[in-house]
Motif scaffolding. Structure first.
Motif, mmCIF file in Angstrom:
data_model
loop_
_atom_site.group_PDB
_atom_site.id
_atom_site.type_symbol
_atom_site.label_atom_id
_atom_site.label_comp_id
_atom_site.label_asym_id
_atom_site.label_seq_id
_atom_site.Cartn_x
_atom_site.Cartn_y
_atom_site.Cartn_z
ATOM 1 N N CYS A 1 0.844 -1.197 0.000
ATOM 2 C CA CYS A 1 0.000 0.000 0.000
ATOM 3 C C CYS A 1 0.884 1.255 0.000
ATOM 4 C CB CYS A 1 -0.908 -0.015 1.218
ATOM 5 S SG CYS A 1 -1.942 1.441 1.324
ATOM 6 N N CYS B 1 0.519 4.105 1.026
ATOM 7 C CA CYS B 1 0.485 5.037 2.153
ATOM 8 C C CYS B 1 1.590 4.703 3.144
ATOM 9 C CB CYS B 1 -0.875 5.018 2.840
ATOM 10 S SG CYS B 1 -1.069 3.719 4.062
ATOM 11 N N CYS C 1 1.559 1.857 5.006
ATOM 12 C CA CYS C 1 1.038 1.068 6.132
ATOM 13 C C CYS C 1 1.567 -0.366 6.106
ATOM 14 C CB CYS C 1 -0.484 1.077 6.144
ATOM 15 S SG CYS C 1 -1.219 0.196 4.744
ATOM 16 N N CYS D 1 -6.061 2.000 6.711
ATOM 17 C CA CYS D 1 -5.711 3.310 6.139
ATOM 18 C C CYS D 1 -6.782 3.827 5.190
ATOM 19 C CB CYS D 1 -4.379 3.205 5.410
ATOM 20 S SG CYS D 1 -4.436 2.081 3.990
ATOM 21 N N SER E 1 -6.797 3.965 2.129
ATOM 22 C CA SER E 1 -6.206 4.881 1.158
ATOM 23 C C SER E 1 -6.764 4.617 -0.230
ATOM 24 C CB SER E 1 -4.688 4.772 1.167
ATOM 25 O OG SER E 1 -4.318 3.456 0.925
#
Ligand SMILES: [Zn+2]
Length: 145
Positions: free
Chosen positions: A36, A38, A40, A75, A77
């Protein structure tokens, strides 16, 4: 840390260890995986099929459509991969997420239905061909006598 780009790596088999910032693409298995964007650490699998994602490999890099929404992860996202760049999209409201999910499910169902119809058609075609063949061989055996 939100990433701004990914580096595509073309592989046959998806490796056990997924490195951050890399987008592993397996063309034989029509799938890709990346961590991911982001940061995470969750692994995101994007299978390629008419009901899932589509990969385009251009001069400027790879793009995956539609967007990647990690609703199932903490998250949540949501981003696009365009020419190796990560374009961050706004967070979707839970209502929007629900709509996308519903659309995904119906896309998938119609895709599966299509596959099944194609399979059935092939089966009945095969049945027809084998019937014709057996009739022909029957005639042949009659005429030979
Ligand atoms: Zn994440």
């Amino acid at each position: 840390m939100r990433m701004r780009s990914v580096t595509p790596v073309f592989v046959e088999f998806i490796p056990d260890h997924i490195e951050e910032g890399l987008l592993y693409i397996s063309e034989p298995y029509q799938t890709a995986i990346h961590k991911c964007c982001c940061g995470c650490g969750e692994e995101v699998v994007t299978p390629f099929s008419p009901a899932d994602w589509r990969l385009t490999n251009g001069d400027k890099g790879v793009s995956i459509t539609p967007s990647i929404g990690n609703w199932n992860y903490k998250c949540k996202s949501h981003y696009f991969i365009r020419n190796n760049q990560i374009l961050w999209a706004g967070r979707m409201s839970s209502q929007q997420i629900e709509q996308v999910r519903k659309r995904d499910i119906s896309d998938k169902q119609s895709y599966i239905a299509q596959l099944n119809t194609a399979k059935k058609e092939t089966k009945s075609r095969n049945w027809f061909t084998s019937m014709i063949k057996s009739i022909l061989s029957l005639f042949e055996s009659i005429f030979r006598k």
